[in-house]
Scaffold this motif. Structure first.
Motif, PDB file in Angstrom:
ATOM      1  N   ASN A 168       0.826  -1.209   0.000  1.00  0.00           N
ATOM      2  CA  ASN A 168       0.000   0.000   0.000  1.00  0.00           C
ATOM      3  C   ASN A 168       0.858   1.256   0.000  1.00  0.00           C
ATOM      4  O   ASN A 168       0.534   2.231  -0.674  1.00  0.00           O
ATOM      5  CB  ASN A 168      -0.934   0.009   1.204  1.00  0.00           C
ATOM      6  N   PHE A 214       0.233   3.628  -3.200  1.00  0.00           N
ATOM      7  CA  PHE A 214      -0.419   4.908  -2.953  1.00  0.00           C
ATOM      8  C   PHE A 214       0.567   6.019  -2.620  1.00  0.00           C
ATOM      9  O   PHE A 214       0.194   7.043  -2.056  1.00  0.00           O
ATOM     10  CB  PHE A 214      -1.432   4.777  -1.804  1.00  0.00           C
ATOM     11  N   HIS A 230      -4.315   4.201   6.911  1.00  0.00           N
ATOM     12  CA  HIS A 230      -4.834   3.815   5.602  1.00  0.00           C
ATOM     13  C   HIS A 230      -4.069   2.618   5.045  1.00  0.00           C
ATOM     14  O   HIS A 230      -4.661   1.672   4.528  1.00  0.00           O
ATOM     15  CB  HIS A 230      -4.748   4.980   4.617  1.00  0.00           C
ATOM     16  N   ARG A 253      -6.302  -0.687   4.398  1.00  0.00           N
ATOM     17  CA  ARG A 253      -6.597  -0.961   2.985  1.00  0.00           C
ATOM     18  C   ARG A 253      -6.089  -2.336   2.617  1.00  0.00           C
ATOM     19  O   ARG A 253      -4.922  -2.649   2.785  1.00  0.00           O
ATOM     20  CB  ARG A 253      -5.917   0.102   2.107  1.00  0.00           C
ATOM     21  N   ARG A 254      -6.979  -3.180   2.107  1.00  0.00           N
ATOM     22  CA  ARG A 254      -6.575  -4.520   1.674  1.00  0.00           C
ATOM     23  C   ARG A 254      -5.730  -4.393   0.423  1.00  0.00           C
ATOM     24  O   ARG A 254      -6.078  -3.675  -0.499  1.00  0.00           O
ATOM     25  CB  ARG A 254      -7.806  -5.368   1.398  1.00  0.00           C
ATOM     26  N   SER A 255      -4.627  -5.097   0.379  1.00  0.00           N
ATOM     27  CA  SER A 255      -3.707  -4.964  -0.747  1.00  0.00           C
ATOM     28  C   SER A 255      -3.857  -6.074  -1.772  1.00  0.00           C
ATOM     29  O   SER A 255      -3.169  -6.067  -2.779  1.00  0.00           O
ATOM     30  CB  SER A 255      -2.255  -4.927  -0.245  1.00  0.00           C
ATOM     31  N   LEU A 304      -5.429  -4.496  -5.336  1.00  0.00           N
ATOM     32  CA  LEU A 304      -4.977  -3.183  -5.799  1.00  0.00           C
ATOM     33  C   LEU A 304      -5.040  -3.047  -7.306  1.00  0.00           C
ATOM     34  O   LEU A 304      -5.357  -1.999  -7.835  1.00  0.00           O
ATOM     35  CB  LEU A 304      -3.541  -2.922  -5.321  1.00  0.00           C
TER      36      LEU A 304
END
Length: 147
Positions: A22, A26, A117, A121-123, A126
């Protein structure tokens, strides 16, 4: 025999939290979020805002708008190194404007938000959105206006 009142357990253990995918995926979004948080914390410090505005120009040209790797003395510098150098420069220059409490508070807030975050947040999905967009563009599912 049924065990009423027992909590069913999952046969699949939950995967460990892995922040790195992540943080990498991101990275640009996190940089923008940190710069916005810095901006909001410096609203009542016009000198600091001016310094931040100049530094944002550096961020835009050296980090966000580059299409090819940055070269210095015939050596290529990767995005991570550029991001680290610009981050250190930004924090140091803002600390020179005597808004230390605001800068440190904003940085602490930004780091906490980014880490939350990245942890939540599930990776595993993606790249699914990008693949779905690419598949729909090439499958003929998109409609184009007729001429």
């Amino acid at each position: 025999m049924m065990n009423y009142g027992t909590i069913p357990t999952s046969s699949h253990p939950s995967p460990p939290i892995d922040l790195e995918p992540n943080l990498v995926y991101f990275r640009a979004n996190y940089v923008i979020a940190v710069l916005v948080i810095l901006f909001l914390s410096l609203i009542y410090h016009p000198t600091s805002l001016l310094v931040l505005a100049i530094l944002v120009v550096f961020w835009i040209f050296l980090y966000f708008l580059r299409d090819e790797p940055l070269g210095v003395f015939n050596r290529q510098i990767d995005d991570r190194t550029v991001m680290i150098c610009l981050s250190v420069l930004t924090v140091v220059m803002l600390l020179f404007t005597h808004a230390t409490a605001n800068v440190l508070g904003a940085m602490l807030t930004a780091v906490v938000l980014v880490l939350v975050h990245a942890a939540v947040r599930r990776s595993d999905n993606l790249f699914l959105d990008e693949e779905a967009v690419a598949a729909s563009e090439y499958s003929g599912l998109t409609s184009y206006p007729s001429s």
